[in-house]
Write an enzyme that holds these catalytic residues in place. Structure first.
Site, PDB file in Angstrom:
ATOM      1  N   GLU A  98       0.709  -1.378   0.007  1.00  0.00           N
ATOM      2  CA  GLU A  98       0.237  -0.388   0.496  1.00  0.00           C
ATOM      3  C   GLU A  98       0.796   1.018   0.265  1.00  0.00           C
ATOM      4  O   GLU A  98       1.775   1.532   0.907  1.00  0.00           O
ATOM      5  CB  GLU A  98      -0.367   0.348   1.647  1.00  0.00           C
ATOM      6  CG  GLU A  98      -1.361   1.327   1.604  1.00  0.00           C
ATOM      7  CD  GLU A  98      -3.082   1.136   2.023  1.00  0.00           C
ATOM      8  OE1 GLU A  98      -3.321   0.248   2.686  1.00  0.00           O
ATOM      9  OE2 GLU A  98      -3.181   2.208   2.490  1.00  0.00           O
ATOM     10  N   LYS A 276      -7.401  -0.738  11.480  1.00  0.00           N
ATOM     11  CA  LYS A 276      -7.063  -0.774   9.751  1.00  0.00           C
ATOM     12  C   LYS A 276      -6.088   0.137   9.764  1.00  0.00           C
ATOM     13  O   LYS A 276      -4.300  -0.268   9.631  1.00  0.00           O
ATOM     14  CB  LYS A 276      -8.272  -0.422   8.878  1.00  0.00           C
ATOM     15  CG  LYS A 276      -7.455  -1.436   6.908  1.00  0.00           C
ATOM     16  CD  LYS A 276      -7.015  -0.597   7.044  1.00  0.00           C
ATOM     17  CE  LYS A 276      -6.299  -1.557   4.882  1.00  0.00           C
ATOM     18  NZ  LYS A 276      -5.545  -0.505   4.521  1.00  0.00           N
ATOM     19  N   ASP A 292       3.267 -14.429  11.959  1.00  0.00           N
ATOM     20  CA  ASP A 292       2.621 -14.890  11.452  1.00  0.00           C
ATOM     21  C   ASP A 292       0.671 -13.132  11.148  1.00  0.00           C
ATOM     22  O   ASP A 292       0.924 -13.164  12.286  1.00  0.00           O
ATOM     23  CB  ASP A 292       1.552 -16.027  11.535  1.00  0.00           C
ATOM     24  CG  ASP A 292       0.298 -16.351  11.356  1.00  0.00           C
ATOM     25  OD1 ASP A 292      -0.313 -15.454  10.820  1.00  0.00           O
ATOM     26  OD2 ASP A 292      -0.271 -17.460  12.150  1.00  0.00           O
ATOM     27  N   HIS A 390      -2.608  10.267  -1.543  1.00  0.00           N
ATOM     28  CA  HIS A 390      -2.113   8.678  -2.030  1.00  0.00           C
ATOM     29  C   HIS A 390      -1.630   9.507  -3.780  1.00  0.00           C
ATOM     30  O   HIS A 390      -1.293   8.288  -4.892  1.00  0.00           O
ATOM     31  CB  HIS A 390      -3.753   8.153  -1.712  1.00  0.00           C
ATOM     32  CG  HIS A 390      -4.006   7.360  -0.830  1.00  0.00           C
ATOM     33  ND1 HIS A 390      -3.057   6.489  -0.719  1.00  0.00           N
ATOM     34  CD2 HIS A 390      -4.814   7.237  -0.132  1.00  0.00           C
ATOM     35  CE1 HIS A 390      -3.367   5.826   0.083  1.00  0.00           C
ATOM     36  NE2 HIS A 390      -3.778   5.867   0.656  1.00  0.00           N
TER      37      HIS A 390
HETATM   38  C1  MEV Z   1      -6.197   3.260   4.376  1.00  0.00           C
HETATM   39  O1  MEV Z   1      -5.321   2.296   4.368  1.00  0.00           O
HETATM   40  C2  MEV Z   1      -6.389   3.610   6.456  1.00  0.00           C
HETATM   41  C3  MEV Z   1      -6.939   4.669   6.563  1.00  0.00           C
HETATM   42  O2  MEV Z   1      -7.978   4.449   5.860  1.00  0.00           O
HETATM   43  C4  MEV Z   1      -6.920   4.608   8.257  1.00  0.00           C
HETATM   44  C5  MEV Z   1      -8.025   5.119   8.839  1.00  0.00           C
HETATM   45  O3  MEV Z   1      -8.697   5.665   8.348  1.00  0.00           O
HETATM   46  O4  MEV Z   1      -8.023   5.362   9.942  1.00  0.00           O
HETATM   47  C6  MEV Z   1      -6.622   5.671   6.184  1.00  0.00           C
END
Ligand code: MEV
Length: 435
Positions: A98, A276, A292, A390
């Site tokens: 990513e 995430k 893992d 991004h």
């Molecule tokens: C993207 O990979 C991760 C985010 O969505 C985390 C978040 O929203 O805090 C930017």
């Protein structure tokens, strides 16, 4: 030619002007060879180790590792700069597909660096194995019988791993849980095992299987599942860091970050994405070290639900000085001595780059990145949004696909940003016109 030899920095310049510990001016602007050279010098990588970074593992090794091998899939390996963990500067390897993840961690780490960096603590290296016993007519009495035989259960299990025991590990205790299911009351025995520098799944599963006939005898029941739990709540790592409000963009942004945390802590829909972001950092280091990733992910999300509601793994607040203080608490079942951590040559180099000597030290590094990654995501979301960064990286990838090389890549990216047009067709046109 090995990149190791290619670039010669003058040692004094490197130290005084260009590099201070893990802080490297414009690290991202260096070529891959320059970065490798710099890290190799800093941590003392050998020529072979440098070559491993670009060559990865052999197909033979891949074939020995899993089944039905037909090739390999490569994931970029970067290093996060600007990290100070428990007072020590460190470059932290991160493997991820990513864009922005490694840059984001490095940028946010800079905001914590002068305020002490990240501090971590671990609760130990204890894992749990579960043994499920069914068809018991007297579950309460059976539970009592298991506790009466605790010492023998521990002794039997420890016979299976004398090496672990000689290192001070092995089964330390048991717990007996009665679990009411739709059909019956199950008896579930937890083996509480100190797995030391191993992740521990093999040791725990072997012990759980070995001791099961004895468990059946004393409970009168039927043992079915015998397996480690990934909810490693006795192997928790904690990280804490103070991030400069000024470097994050000022008072309004840090206040927004705190309310972003409050949002995540109150709303599972937001918490999933918030966590995430934490896992973007955590998983990258777990993967880079051959650990893992699924075990750590499963443990993290289960732990985030431990109050009965899925919540934020991190907390964010403002301190007296108005700086942002973050904490992270998460199970971290990682090792440095078994499985791919040992056999994957890149994982070995990654561990050497970090200089970790124990699984607990590695857990601390991983947590430091998880916390910092979360700071970076929340900063971007609380300010300009994440798309700007991004899109820059996206444009860079498209420019490379369009055939741009060297300085031309940045020129194409700049033009795409000015035009706010990131379609491949347009980037191809820009590349060809600037060539
Ligand atoms: C993207 O990979 C991760 C985010 O969505 C985390 C978040 O929203 O805090 C930017």
């Amino acid at each position: 030619m090995s990149p190791f030899n290619k670039v010669e920095f003058k040692e004094t310049k490197l130290r005084e002007d260009f590099m201070k510990g893990s802080r490297v001016k414009g690290f991202y602007q260096l070529s891959v060879e320059e970065r490798v050279n710099l890290i190799a010098k800093d941590v003392g990588l050998t020529h072979d180790e440098v070559n491993i970074l670009s060559n990865g593992m052999s197909l033979d090794l891949a074939d020995a590792m899993v089944e039905n091998v037909i090739g390999q899939i490569s994931i970029p390996l970067g290093v996060a700069a600007n990290f100070k963990v428990n007072g020590k500067d460190v470059f932290i390897p991160m493997a991820t597909e990513e864009p922005s993840v490694i840059a984001a961690a490095s940028n946010a780490a800079r905001a914590a660096y002068d305020l002490g960096g990240i501090y971590t603590a671990t609760s130990g290296t204890i894992m749990r194995g579960q043994i499920q016993v069914l068809d018991i007519c007297d579950p309460y009495a059976a539970r009592a019988r298991v506790y009466e035989n605790k010492e023998e259960i521990i002794e039997q299990c420890n016979l299976k791993d004398p090496t672990l025991v000689s290192l001070g590990g092995g089964v330390k205790d048991i717990e007996v849980h009665l679990i009411n299911t739709v059909k019956e009351t199950m008896l579930v025995i937890h083996l509480i095992v100190d797995t030391k520098d191993a992740m521990g799944a093999n040791a725990v599963n072997t012990m759980a299987e070995y001791v099961s006939p004895f468990i059946e005898k004393m409970t009168g029941g039927r043992v079915v599942l015998r397996i480690i739990t990934n909810l490693a709540d006795k192997r928790v790592v904690r990280a804490r860091g103070v991030f400069s409000s000024e470097m994050l963009g000022g008072e309004e942004i840090v206040k927004n970050i705190v309310s972003a945390f409050e949002f995540a802590d109150a709303d599972p829909y937001r918490a999933a994405t918030h966590n995430k972001g934490v896992m973007n950092g955590i998983t990258s280091v777990v993967l880079a070290t051959g650990n893992d990733t699924r075990a750590v992910e499963a443990g993290a999300h289960a732990y985030a639900s431990r109050t009965g509601r899925y919540r934020s793994l991190t907390t964010w607040e403002l301190n007296k000085e108005g700086n942002l203080v973050g904490t992270l608490e998460v199970p971290m079942a990682v090792g440095i001595i078994g499985g791919a951590t040992k056999t994957h040559p890149v994982a070995q180099v990654a561990l050497k780059i970090m200089g970790v000597k124990t699984a607990e030290e590695l857990a601390g590094m991983i947590a430091a990145v998880g916390l910092t990654e979360n700071a970076a995501s929340l900063r971007a979301l609380s300010a300009e949004g994440i798309q700007t960064g991004h899109m820059r990286l996206h444009a860079k990838n498209l420019a490379i696909m369009a055939g741009a090389k060297g300085d031309l890549i940045e020129k194409v990216v700049q033009k795409a940003i000015e035009e706010k047009d990131f379609r491949y067709d347009r980037i191809l046109e820009i590349t060809n016109s600037l060539k």
